[in-house]
Design a protein around this motif. Structure first.
Motif, short mmCIF file in Angstrom:
data_model
loop_
_atom_site.label_atom_id
_atom_site.label_comp_id
_atom_site.label_asym_id
_atom_site.label_seq_id
_atom_site.Cartn_x
_atom_site.Cartn_y
_atom_site.Cartn_z
N LEU A 29 0.33 -3.50 -2.88
CA LEU A 29 -0.38 -2.40 -2.23
C LEU A 29 -1.13 -1.59 -3.27
N ASN A 83 -0.87 -4.11 -7.75
CA ASN A 83 -1.26 -5.44 -8.18
C ASN A 83 -1.76 -5.46 -9.63
N GLU A 129 11.08 -10.14 0.42
CA GLU A 129 9.62 -10.17 0.60
C GLU A 129 9.01 -9.17 -0.37
N VAL A 135 10.04 0.28 3.33
CA VAL A 135 10.48 -0.80 2.43
C VAL A 135 11.68 -0.31 1.63
N GLU A 185 12.56 -5.70 1.27
CA GLU A 185 11.13 -5.75 0.95
C GLU A 185 10.85 -4.81 -0.22
N VAL A 195 7.71 -3.38 -2.85
CA VAL A 195 6.26 -3.24 -2.96
C VAL A 195 5.88 -3.01 -4.42
N THR A 246 5.34 -7.22 -1.51
CA THR A 246 4.03 -6.92 -0.94
C THR A 246 3.21 -6.08 -1.91
#
Length: 308
Positions: A239, A212, A235, A253, A207, A209, A237
Motif C-alpha cells: 500500500l 512498496n 497474506e 489488518v 494479513e 501490509v 499487501t
C-alpha cells in the motif's frame, strides 16, 4: 632542385610556425581548463538539470528532500522529481554505469549500497533528521485475538546487513519468496529467537501490509515466510504510506513491520497515535538523506549550486 628545396624549407618553417601558434593556443585553453578544475567548481547541478531523483510522492524522504530544497540556498530553484523506488534505482544504475552525476533520495538499509559505491551528502541543516528505527506496529486487540501472531511480530528483530542480503538477492533475480526462504535457511539462530514460545497454529489468517520499498518488501516477505512455517495463512499487501498506516489503525489488518520513525513516517504516526500498538524497533540504525555516487566531488548539500 635548389628552388624546390627552398620551397620545402619555407613550407617546413611555415608549418612549424603554425604548429607552435596552435600549440600556444592549446596551452592557454588547457591552462584555463586546469584552473577551472582546480577550483573544484564542477557544476554537476546544471548537468542534472537541478533535479533530485525521488521515489513515491508522500514518502517521508521525499518530504524531507522538499524541505531541503526550501532550506538550502544551494538548492534554490531545484525540484524533487517523484516516481517510485524502482524507477529511482533504475536511474541511479544507469547514471553509475555511465559515470554521470545524479542525486537521489536514499535510505539505509538498501541493496544499492551493497551494489554501488555511494555516499550520503552531509546535511548540516538537519533536513533529514538523525538515525532512524524501523518499527513494528499492530492493530489493537491482536494480542488477545491472535496471541501467537502477536508474539512472533513482537520478537522480530534483525540488522541492516540481514535486510540488505535479502534485498540484493531479489535485485539479482531471485523471487521475493525465494530470497526470504534462503535467508531463513541460513539464519536459523535468529529465526528461533523470533519463534521462541510461539505455538504452531493451523491456518490462522494474518494479513500484513507494507509500503512498496525494497527494504520493506524484504522484511515483510521474511516475516511472512516464518509465520507460514508456524502454520499461519499469511497474506501480504503493498500500500501507499498513508494507506498502510490507515489499514492498521482501522483494524483491517494484523500489522506491519515497516514504520520508519521518528522522521520518515512522522506525519502518519501523528495522525494515528493511540490507534496502533507500537511493538518497538525491529531494526536500528536506519537513515535517510540525499545520496550520490562517490565519483562525484561533492560531500555536502551545500556543495551543490542553485539554479541560475
Amino acid at each position: 632542385m635548389k628552388f624546390n628545396l627552398n620551397w620545402k624549407h619555407l613550407g617546413l618553417a611555415a608549418g612549424l610556425s603554425f604548429t607552435l601558434v596552435a600549440a600556444g593556443c592549446g596551452s592557454d585553453d588547457e591552462a584555463s581548463g586546469d584552473q577551472s578544475d582546480s577550483s573544484g567548481d564542477v557544476n554537476y547541478s546544471e548537468e542534472m538539470d537541478y533535479t533530485i531523483t525521488g521515489i513515491e510522492a508522500g514518502a517521508g524522504v521525499v518530504a524531507a528532500a522538499e524541505d531541503a530544497v526550501e532550506t538550502y540556498d544551494s538548492l534554490s530553484g531545484w525540484e524533487v522529481a517523484t516516481s517510485s523506488s524502482g524507477a529511482m534505482a533504475t536511474e541511479l544504475g544507469e547514471a553509475v554505469k555511465d559515470e554521470e552525476p545524479i542525486v537521489v533520495t536514499g535510505w539505509t538499509p538498501h541493496w544499492k549500497f551493497a551494489k554501488y559505491d555511494l555516499k550520503y551528502l552531509e546535511d548540516p541543516e538537519g533536513s533529514f533528521g538523525g538515525e532512524e528505527q524501523i518499527k513494528t506496529m499492530v492493530r489493537k486487540g491482536l494480542e488477545e485475538d491472535k496471541p501467537n501472531a502477536y508474539k512472533l511480530l513482537d520478537q522480530f528483530k534483525w540488522e541492516a546487513a540481514d535486510m540488505e542480503t535479502v534485498m540484493l538477492d531479489i535485485n539479482e533475480g531471485s523471487s521475493e519468496q525465494e530470497a526470504a526462504q534462503a535467508w531463513i535457511e541460513d539464519n536459523q539462530d535468529k529465526v528461533s529467537e523470533w519463534t521462541d514460545g510461539v505455538e504452531d497454529v493451523d491456518g490462522v489468517e494474518v494479513e500484513l501490509v507494507y509500503v512498496n520499498w525494497d527494504s520493506e518488501i524484504a522484511s515483510t516477505n521474511v516475516v511472512a515466510e516464518v509465520m507460514k512455517q508456524k502454520g499461519f495463512d499469511v497474506e501480504i499487501t503493498p500500500l501507499e504510506n498513508g494507506g498502510m498506516w490507515e489499514a492498521v489503525a482501522q483494524g483491517e489488518v494484523a500489522g506491519m513491520v515497516a514504520a520508519w520513525l521518528p522522521a520518515t513516517h512522522e506525519a502518519q504516526l501523528s495522525k494515528h497515535e493511540g490507534e496502533v500498538v507500537d511493538l518497538g524497533a525491529n531494526l536500528e540504525g536506519a537513515k535517510i538523506g540525499l545520496v550520490v555516487p562517490k565519483y562525484m566531488e561533492v560531500d555536502s548539500i551545500e556543495d551543490l549550486q542553485p539554479a541560475e
